[in-house]
Design an enzyme around this catalytic site. Structure first.
Site, mmCIF file in Angstrom:
data_model
loop_
_atom_site.group_PDB
_atom_site.id
_atom_site.type_symbol
_atom_site.label_atom_id
_atom_site.label_comp_id
_atom_site.label_asym_id
_atom_site.label_seq_id
_atom_site.Cartn_x
_atom_site.Cartn_y
_atom_site.Cartn_z
ATOM 1 N N TYR A 149 -4.136 -8.739 9.553
ATOM 2 C CA TYR A 149 -3.396 -7.510 9.234
ATOM 3 C C TYR A 149 -4.281 -6.292 9.475
ATOM 4 O O TYR A 149 -3.910 -5.353 10.182
ATOM 5 C CB TYR A 149 -2.966 -7.570 7.777
ATOM 6 C CG TYR A 149 -2.119 -6.409 7.303
ATOM 7 C CD1 TYR A 149 -0.865 -6.176 7.845
ATOM 8 C CD2 TYR A 149 -2.566 -5.570 6.283
ATOM 9 C CE1 TYR A 149 -0.072 -5.128 7.385
ATOM 10 C CE2 TYR A 149 -1.778 -4.531 5.810
ATOM 11 C CZ TYR A 149 -0.530 -4.310 6.369
ATOM 12 O OH TYR A 149 0.244 -3.272 5.916
ATOM 13 N N ARG A 190 3.130 -9.607 -3.704
ATOM 14 C CA ARG A 190 2.449 -8.407 -4.177
ATOM 15 C C ARG A 190 2.459 -8.366 -5.689
ATOM 16 O O ARG A 190 3.318 -8.935 -6.341
ATOM 17 C CB ARG A 190 3.146 -7.158 -3.654
ATOM 18 C CG ARG A 190 2.902 -6.987 -2.221
ATOM 19 C CD ARG A 190 3.743 -5.903 -1.672
ATOM 20 N NE ARG A 190 3.311 -5.701 -0.334
ATOM 21 C CZ ARG A 190 2.228 -4.997 -0.027
ATOM 22 N NH1 ARG A 190 1.530 -4.388 -0.950
ATOM 23 N NH2 ARG A 190 1.852 -4.888 1.214
HETATM 24 N N1 UDP Z 1 -2.753 -9.682 -7.867
HETATM 25 C C1 UDP Z 1 -2.768 -10.306 -9.100
HETATM 26 N N2 UDP Z 1 -1.766 -11.176 -9.407
HETATM 27 C C2 UDP Z 1 -0.726 -11.458 -8.564
HETATM 28 C C3 UDP Z 1 -0.707 -10.810 -7.312
HETATM 29 C C4 UDP Z 1 -1.738 -9.930 -6.987
HETATM 30 O O1 UDP Z 1 -3.684 -10.091 -9.922
HETATM 31 O O2 UDP Z 1 0.145 -12.277 -8.933
HETATM 32 C C5 UDP Z 1 -3.838 -8.740 -7.537
HETATM 33 C C6 UDP Z 1 -4.471 -8.943 -6.150
HETATM 34 O O3 UDP Z 1 -5.500 -9.898 -6.213
HETATM 35 C C7 UDP Z 1 -4.976 -7.550 -5.859
HETATM 36 C C8 UDP Z 1 -3.972 -6.631 -6.546
HETATM 37 O O4 UDP Z 1 -3.284 -7.439 -7.495
HETATM 38 O O5 UDP Z 1 -6.234 -7.341 -6.459
HETATM 39 C C9 UDP Z 1 -2.967 -6.016 -5.587
HETATM 40 O O6 UDP Z 1 -2.446 -7.051 -4.800
HETATM 41 P P1 UDP Z 1 -1.281 -6.836 -3.746
HETATM 42 O O7 UDP Z 1 -1.101 -8.144 -3.035
HETATM 43 O O8 UDP Z 1 -0.108 -6.235 -4.410
HETATM 44 O O9 UDP Z 1 -1.805 -5.739 -2.728
HETATM 45 P P2 UDP Z 1 -3.211 -5.467 -1.978
HETATM 46 O O10 UDP Z 1 -4.255 -6.450 -2.430
HETATM 47 O O11 UDP Z 1 -2.886 -5.610 -0.551
HETATM 48 O O12 UDP Z 1 -3.527 -4.094 -2.400
#
Ligand code: UDP
Length: 331
Positions: A149, A190
Protein backbone atom coordinates in the site's frame (compact mmCIF):
# COMPACT_ATOMS: atom_id res chain seq x y z
CA UNK A 1 -24.74 18.66 -24.01
CA UNK A 2 -25.39 20.32 -20.65
CA UNK A 3 -22.75 22.68 -19.31
CA UNK A 4 -22.50 20.77 -16.05
CA UNK A 5 -18.92 20.04 -14.97
CA UNK A 6 -18.14 16.36 -15.53
CA UNK A 7 -16.13 14.46 -12.95
CA UNK A 8 -14.88 10.86 -12.94
CA UNK A 9 -14.55 9.34 -9.47
CA UNK A 10 -12.70 6.02 -9.24
CA UNK A 11 -13.50 3.92 -6.20
CA UNK A 12 -16.97 5.47 -6.32
CA UNK A 13 -18.62 2.68 -4.31
CA UNK A 14 -16.14 2.92 -1.46
CA UNK A 15 -16.32 4.82 1.81
CA UNK A 16 -14.69 8.02 0.55
CA UNK A 17 -15.64 7.64 -3.12
CA UNK A 18 -19.35 7.40 -2.35
CA UNK A 19 -19.24 10.37 0.01
CA UNK A 20 -17.49 12.33 -2.77
CA UNK A 21 -20.14 11.26 -5.30
CA UNK A 22 -22.83 12.63 -2.97
CA UNK A 23 -21.06 15.95 -2.56
CA UNK A 24 -20.46 16.52 -6.27
CA UNK A 25 -24.03 15.47 -7.12
CA UNK A 26 -25.28 17.97 -4.51
CA UNK A 27 -23.17 20.65 -6.22
CA UNK A 28 -24.81 19.76 -9.55
CA UNK A 29 -21.83 18.12 -11.26
CA UNK A 30 -22.29 15.23 -13.67
CA UNK A 31 -20.68 12.36 -11.76
CA UNK A 32 -19.27 9.29 -13.48
CA UNK A 33 -18.54 6.66 -10.84
CA UNK A 34 -16.17 3.78 -11.52
CA UNK A 35 -15.52 0.78 -9.28
CA UNK A 36 -14.61 -2.89 -9.68
CA UNK A 37 -16.47 -3.62 -6.43
CA UNK A 38 -13.64 -5.63 -4.85
CA UNK A 39 -13.93 -3.62 -1.66
CA UNK A 40 -16.63 -1.12 -2.68
CA UNK A 41 -20.31 -1.72 -1.93
CA UNK A 42 -23.22 -0.99 -4.25
CA UNK A 43 -25.32 -0.08 -1.18
CA UNK A 44 -23.19 3.07 -0.89
CA UNK A 45 -24.29 4.45 -4.26
CA UNK A 46 -27.62 2.73 -5.01
CA UNK A 47 -29.51 5.90 -4.16
CA UNK A 48 -27.71 7.76 -6.98
CA UNK A 49 -28.77 5.46 -9.83
CA UNK A 50 -32.14 7.17 -10.49
CA UNK A 51 -30.41 10.55 -10.97
CA UNK A 52 -29.79 11.79 -14.49
CA UNK A 53 -26.47 13.35 -13.50
CA UNK A 54 -24.99 10.07 -12.24
CA UNK A 55 -23.66 7.14 -14.21
CA UNK A 56 -21.71 4.11 -13.10
CA UNK A 57 -19.07 1.98 -14.80
CA UNK A 58 -18.36 -1.41 -13.26
CA UNK A 59 -14.74 -1.41 -14.31
CA UNK A 60 -11.24 -2.07 -12.98
CA UNK A 61 -9.27 1.18 -13.30
CA UNK A 62 -6.04 -0.86 -13.57
CA UNK A 63 -7.26 -1.75 -17.07
CA UNK A 64 -7.54 0.78 -19.91
CA UNK A 65 -10.27 3.36 -19.22
CA UNK A 66 -12.50 4.90 -21.82
CA UNK A 67 -14.98 7.62 -20.91
CA UNK A 68 -16.88 9.24 -23.75
CA UNK A 69 -17.40 13.00 -23.85
CA UNK A 70 -15.62 15.80 -22.06
CA UNK A 71 -14.14 15.43 -18.60
CA UNK A 72 -13.23 18.32 -16.32
CA UNK A 73 -11.97 16.43 -13.29
CA UNK A 74 -10.75 12.98 -12.28
CA UNK A 75 -10.56 11.90 -8.65
CA UNK A 76 -8.56 8.70 -8.16
CA UNK A 77 -9.91 7.11 -4.99
CA UNK A 78 -9.89 3.45 -6.02
CA UNK A 79 -7.73 1.39 -3.67
CA UNK A 80 -8.00 -1.06 -0.84
CA UNK A 81 -7.26 1.11 2.18
CA UNK A 82 -7.05 -1.00 5.31
CA UNK A 83 -4.22 -3.27 6.42
CA UNK A 84 -6.53 -6.30 6.30
CA UNK A 85 -7.66 -5.52 2.77
CA UNK A 86 -4.25 -4.99 1.33
CA UNK A 87 -3.00 -8.18 2.89
CA UNK A 88 -5.82 -10.08 1.26
CA UNK A 89 -5.34 -8.43 -2.15
CA UNK A 90 -1.75 -7.17 -2.28
CA UNK A 91 -1.27 -7.39 -6.05
CA UNK A 92 -4.47 -5.47 -6.82
CA UNK A 93 -3.38 -2.88 -4.27
CA UNK A 94 -0.11 -2.38 -6.11
CA UNK A 95 -1.81 -2.35 -9.50
CA UNK A 96 -4.46 0.21 -8.68
CA UNK A 97 -1.84 2.61 -7.30
CA UNK A 98 0.46 2.17 -10.32
CA UNK A 99 -1.40 1.00 -13.47
CA UNK A 100 -4.59 2.64 -12.19
CA UNK A 101 -3.08 6.09 -11.78
CA UNK A 102 -1.26 5.74 -15.10
CA UNK A 103 -4.62 5.17 -16.82
CA UNK A 104 -6.20 8.11 -14.97
CA UNK A 105 -3.33 10.44 -15.89
CA UNK A 106 -3.38 9.30 -19.52
CA UNK A 107 -7.11 9.97 -19.64
CA UNK A 108 -6.60 13.37 -17.99
CA UNK A 109 -3.99 14.29 -20.57
CA UNK A 110 -6.27 13.23 -23.42
CA UNK A 111 -9.27 15.11 -22.01
CA UNK A 112 -7.40 18.08 -20.58
CA UNK A 113 -8.87 17.26 -17.17
CA UNK A 114 -7.53 18.09 -13.71
CA UNK A 115 -6.61 15.07 -11.57
CA UNK A 116 -6.73 14.79 -7.80
CA UNK A 117 -5.26 11.66 -6.25
CA UNK A 118 -5.94 10.14 -2.87
CA UNK A 119 -2.62 9.69 -1.17
CA UNK A 120 -2.21 8.82 2.47
CA UNK A 121 -0.38 9.43 5.71
CA UNK A 122 1.06 5.94 5.08
CA UNK A 123 3.60 7.59 2.78
CA UNK A 124 5.21 8.72 6.06
CA UNK A 125 5.39 5.08 7.26
CA UNK A 126 6.21 4.72 10.95
CA UNK A 127 7.17 8.38 11.25
CA UNK A 128 10.26 9.69 13.00
CA UNK A 129 8.99 13.26 12.72
CA UNK A 130 5.97 14.30 14.74
CA UNK A 131 3.54 15.76 13.79
CA UNK A 132 4.04 14.96 10.12
CA UNK A 133 4.58 17.85 7.71
CA UNK A 134 4.40 17.46 3.94
CA UNK A 135 8.16 18.01 3.77
CA UNK A 136 8.87 14.78 5.69
CA UNK A 137 9.96 12.00 3.30
CA UNK A 138 8.86 9.14 5.49
CA UNK A 139 10.10 5.93 7.07
CA UNK A 140 8.60 3.08 5.10
CA UNK A 141 9.50 -0.60 4.93
CA UNK A 142 8.96 -1.55 1.27
CA UNK A 143 8.92 -5.28 1.97
CA UNK A 144 6.83 -5.24 5.16
CA UNK A 145 3.12 -6.08 5.19
CA UNK A 146 2.14 -2.46 4.59
CA UNK A 147 4.69 -2.04 1.77
CA UNK A 148 2.22 -2.89 -1.00
CA UNK A 149 0.00 0.00 0.00
CA UNK A 150 2.63 2.48 1.11
CA UNK A 151 4.83 2.02 -1.94
CA UNK A 152 1.88 2.03 -4.35
CA UNK A 153 0.81 5.36 -2.91
CA UNK A 154 4.35 6.75 -3.02
CA UNK A 155 4.70 5.63 -6.63
CA UNK A 156 1.31 7.18 -7.36
CA UNK A 157 2.53 10.54 -6.06
CA UNK A 158 5.72 10.26 -8.16
CA UNK A 159 3.76 9.38 -11.31
CA UNK A 160 1.35 12.25 -10.69
CA UNK A 161 4.17 14.76 -10.27
CA UNK A 162 5.83 13.42 -13.44
CA UNK A 163 2.66 13.97 -15.48
CA UNK A 164 2.42 17.42 -13.97
CA UNK A 165 5.97 18.48 -14.73
CA UNK A 166 6.51 16.57 -18.00
CA UNK A 167 3.07 16.75 -19.61
CA UNK A 168 1.69 19.82 -17.86
CA UNK A 169 -1.35 17.91 -16.53
CA UNK A 170 -3.04 19.81 -13.71
CA UNK A 171 -2.70 17.64 -10.62
CA UNK A 172 -3.54 17.77 -6.92
CA UNK A 173 -2.37 15.38 -4.18
CA UNK A 174 -4.20 14.95 -0.89
CA UNK A 175 -2.49 13.02 1.90
CA UNK A 176 -5.39 11.62 3.88
CA UNK A 177 -4.97 10.79 7.56
CA UNK A 178 -7.24 8.33 9.41
CA UNK A 179 -10.80 9.20 8.46
CA UNK A 180 -14.05 7.74 9.77
CA UNK A 181 -17.78 8.07 9.32
CA UNK A 182 -20.85 6.46 7.78
CA UNK A 183 -20.21 3.85 5.04
CA UNK A 184 -16.97 2.52 6.47
CA UNK A 185 -17.10 -1.23 6.06
CA UNK A 186 -17.68 -3.02 9.33
CA UNK A 187 -15.26 -5.79 8.41
CA UNK A 188 -12.42 -3.82 6.88
CA UNK A 189 -10.32 -4.37 10.01
CA UNK A 190 -9.87 -0.69 10.81
CA UNK A 191 -9.93 0.20 14.42
CA UNK A 192 -13.16 2.18 14.53
CA UNK A 193 -15.46 -0.31 12.75
CA UNK A 194 -13.67 -3.09 14.62
CA UNK A 195 -14.41 -1.57 18.03
CA UNK A 196 -17.98 -0.49 17.23
CA UNK A 197 -18.75 -3.86 15.60
CA UNK A 198 -17.38 -5.66 18.63
CA UNK A 199 -19.45 -3.51 20.99
CA UNK A 200 -22.62 -4.11 18.94
CA UNK A 201 -22.05 -7.88 18.81
CA UNK A 202 -21.26 -8.07 22.53
CA UNK A 203 -17.61 -9.03 22.01
CA UNK A 204 -14.56 -7.72 23.83
CA UNK A 205 -12.68 -4.86 22.16
CA UNK A 206 -9.34 -5.97 20.68
CA UNK A 207 -6.56 -3.45 21.35
CA UNK A 208 -3.36 -4.33 19.51
CA UNK A 209 -0.11 -4.02 21.43
CA UNK A 210 -0.40 -2.05 24.66
CA UNK A 211 -2.61 0.54 22.95
CA UNK A 212 -0.09 3.35 23.44
CA UNK A 213 0.18 3.90 19.67
CA UNK A 214 -1.67 7.02 18.57
CA UNK A 215 -3.85 8.08 15.66
CA UNK A 216 -5.71 11.29 14.81
CA UNK A 217 -9.22 10.73 13.48
CA UNK A 218 -10.95 13.05 11.02
CA UNK A 219 -14.70 12.97 10.38
CA UNK A 220 -15.50 12.24 6.75
CA UNK A 221 -17.46 15.46 6.05
CA UNK A 222 -14.45 17.54 7.07
CA UNK A 223 -12.17 15.53 4.79
CA UNK A 224 -14.56 15.84 1.83
CA UNK A 225 -14.69 19.62 2.25
CA UNK A 226 -10.87 19.76 2.33
CA UNK A 227 -10.68 17.70 -0.87
CA UNK A 228 -13.15 20.00 -2.59
CA UNK A 229 -11.09 23.04 -1.66
CA UNK A 230 -7.84 21.40 -2.75
CA UNK A 231 -9.32 20.41 -6.12
CA UNK A 232 -10.23 24.01 -6.76
CA UNK A 233 -6.95 25.46 -5.50
CA UNK A 234 -3.91 26.00 -7.71
CA UNK A 235 -1.55 24.00 -5.48
CA UNK A 236 0.08 20.95 -7.11
CA UNK A 237 2.16 19.70 -4.19
CA UNK A 238 0.87 17.31 -1.51
CA UNK A 239 -1.41 18.66 1.22
CA UNK A 240 -2.20 16.86 4.48
CA UNK A 241 -5.88 16.70 5.32
CA UNK A 242 -6.73 15.28 8.73
CA UNK A 243 -7.76 16.19 12.23
CA UNK A 244 -4.77 16.93 14.48
CA UNK A 245 -6.59 15.80 17.62
CA UNK A 246 -4.45 12.82 18.60
CA UNK A 247 -5.47 9.96 20.87
CA UNK A 248 -3.95 6.65 21.96
CA UNK A 249 -5.76 3.52 20.79
CA UNK A 250 -6.29 2.48 24.41
CA UNK A 251 -8.06 5.77 25.18
CA UNK A 252 -9.97 5.44 21.93
CA UNK A 253 -11.29 2.05 23.09
CA UNK A 254 -12.51 3.72 26.28
CA UNK A 255 -14.33 6.37 24.23
CA UNK A 256 -16.08 3.64 22.21
CA UNK A 257 -17.02 1.81 25.41
CA UNK A 258 -18.55 5.02 26.80
CA UNK A 259 -20.30 5.81 23.49
CA UNK A 260 -21.86 2.38 23.03
CA UNK A 261 -22.48 1.60 26.71
CA UNK A 262 -21.08 -1.88 26.17
CA UNK A 263 -20.29 -3.92 29.26
CA UNK A 264 -17.52 -5.76 27.40
CA UNK A 265 -13.89 -5.22 28.29
CA UNK A 266 -10.68 -4.49 26.43
CA UNK A 267 -8.47 -7.44 25.52
CA UNK A 268 -4.95 -7.11 24.18
CA UNK A 269 -3.59 -8.79 21.04
CA UNK A 270 -0.20 -8.77 19.38
CA UNK A 271 0.77 -5.51 17.66
CA UNK A 272 0.84 -5.93 13.86
CA UNK A 273 4.23 -5.68 12.15
CA UNK A 274 5.30 -2.12 11.26
CA UNK A 275 2.25 -0.61 12.94
CA UNK A 276 3.05 3.13 13.16
CA UNK A 277 3.62 4.21 16.77
CA UNK A 278 2.24 7.68 16.34
CA UNK A 279 0.45 9.74 13.75
CA UNK A 280 -0.74 13.33 13.69
CA UNK A 281 -1.08 15.61 10.70
CA UNK A 282 0.51 19.04 10.62
CA UNK A 283 -2.24 20.94 8.77
CA UNK A 284 -0.53 24.33 8.52
CA UNK A 285 -0.55 24.09 4.70
CA UNK A 286 -4.25 23.22 4.52
CA UNK A 287 -5.01 26.13 6.85
CA UNK A 288 -2.93 28.59 4.86
CA UNK A 289 -3.57 27.47 1.29
CA UNK A 290 -7.13 26.17 1.54
CA UNK A 291 -8.35 28.11 4.55
CA UNK A 292 -9.47 24.69 5.81
CA UNK A 293 -9.54 23.06 9.19
CA UNK A 294 -11.73 20.34 10.67
CA UNK A 295 -14.99 21.47 12.27
CA UNK A 296 -16.46 18.26 13.67
CA UNK A 297 -14.94 17.03 16.90
CA UNK A 298 -14.58 13.36 17.79
CA UNK A 299 -17.53 13.30 20.19
CA UNK A 300 -19.92 14.52 17.50
CA UNK A 301 -18.36 12.49 14.68
CA UNK A 302 -18.42 9.29 16.70
CA UNK A 303 -22.07 9.84 17.61
CA UNK A 304 -23.02 10.17 13.93
CA UNK A 305 -20.94 7.16 12.96
CA UNK A 306 -22.42 5.01 15.72
CA UNK A 307 -25.93 5.88 14.49
CA UNK A 308 -24.96 4.60 11.05
CA UNK A 309 -23.54 1.31 12.33
CA UNK A 310 -26.59 0.78 14.55
CA UNK A 311 -28.82 1.09 11.48
CA UNK A 312 -27.16 -1.91 9.77
CA UNK A 313 -28.98 -5.25 9.78
CA UNK A 314 -28.20 -8.02 12.23
CA UNK A 315 -27.09 -10.21 9.34
CA UNK A 316 -24.61 -7.60 8.15
CA UNK A 317 -23.28 -7.13 11.64
CA UNK A 318 -22.60 -10.82 12.13
CA UNK A 319 -21.14 -11.24 8.67
CA UNK A 320 -18.67 -8.56 9.63
CA UNK A 321 -16.99 -10.33 12.49
CA UNK A 322 -13.28 -10.15 11.73
CA UNK A 323 -10.14 -10.83 13.67
CA UNK A 324 -8.38 -13.14 11.30
CA UNK A 325 -5.17 -11.27 11.84
CA UNK A 326 -2.79 -14.23 11.82
CA UNK A 327 -1.17 -13.40 8.49
CA UNK A 328 -0.92 -9.77 9.44
CA UNK A 329 1.18 -10.43 12.51
CA UNK A 330 3.39 -13.17 11.11
CA UNK A 331 6.96 -11.99 11.17
N1 UDP B 1 -6.12 -1.58 16.05
C1 UDP B 1 -6.49 -2.16 17.25
N2 UDP B 1 -7.51 -3.06 17.26
C2 UDP B 1 -8.21 -3.42 16.14
C3 UDP B 1 -7.84 -2.82 14.92
C4 UDP B 1 -6.79 -1.91 14.90
O1 UDP B 1 -5.90 -1.87 18.31
O2 UDP B 1 -9.12 -4.27 16.24
C5 UDP B 1 -5.02 -0.60 16.04
C6 UDP B 1 -3.96 -0.82 14.95
O3 UDP B 1 -2.98 -1.73 15.39
C7 UDP B 1 -3.44 0.58 14.77
C8 UDP B 1 -4.64 1.47 15.05
O4 UDP B 1 -5.57 0.67 15.76
O5 UDP B 1 -2.45 0.87 15.74
C9 UDP B 1 -5.30 2.01 13.78
O6 UDP B 1 -5.50 0.92 12.92
P1 UDP B 1 -6.26 1.04 11.54
O7 UDP B 1 -6.15 -0.30 10.87
O8 UDP B 1 -7.60 1.61 11.75
O9 UDP B 1 -5.47 2.12 10.69
P2 UDP B 1 -3.90 2.44 10.43
O10 UDP B 1 -3.03 1.52 11.24
O11 UDP B 1 -3.74 2.23 8.98
O12 UDP B 1 -3.79 3.84 10.86
Amino acid sequence: MSDRKRILITGAAGFLGSNLCDMFIAKDYHVIGMDNLITGRMENIEHLFPLENFEFYHHDVSKFIHVPGKLDYILHFASPASPIDYLKIPIQTLKVGSLGIHNCLGLAKAKNARVLIASTSEVYGDPEVHPQTEEYWGHVNPVGPRGVYDEAKRFQEAMTMAYHTFHGVETRIVRIFNTYGPRMRLNDGRVLPAFIGQALRGEDLTVFGDGSQTRSFCYVDDLIEGIYRLLHSDYAHPVNIGNPSEISIREFADEIIALTGTTQKVIYKELPVNDPKQRQPDITKAREILNWEPKIDRAEGLKRTYEYFKSLSEEELNRSSHNNFDKYITR
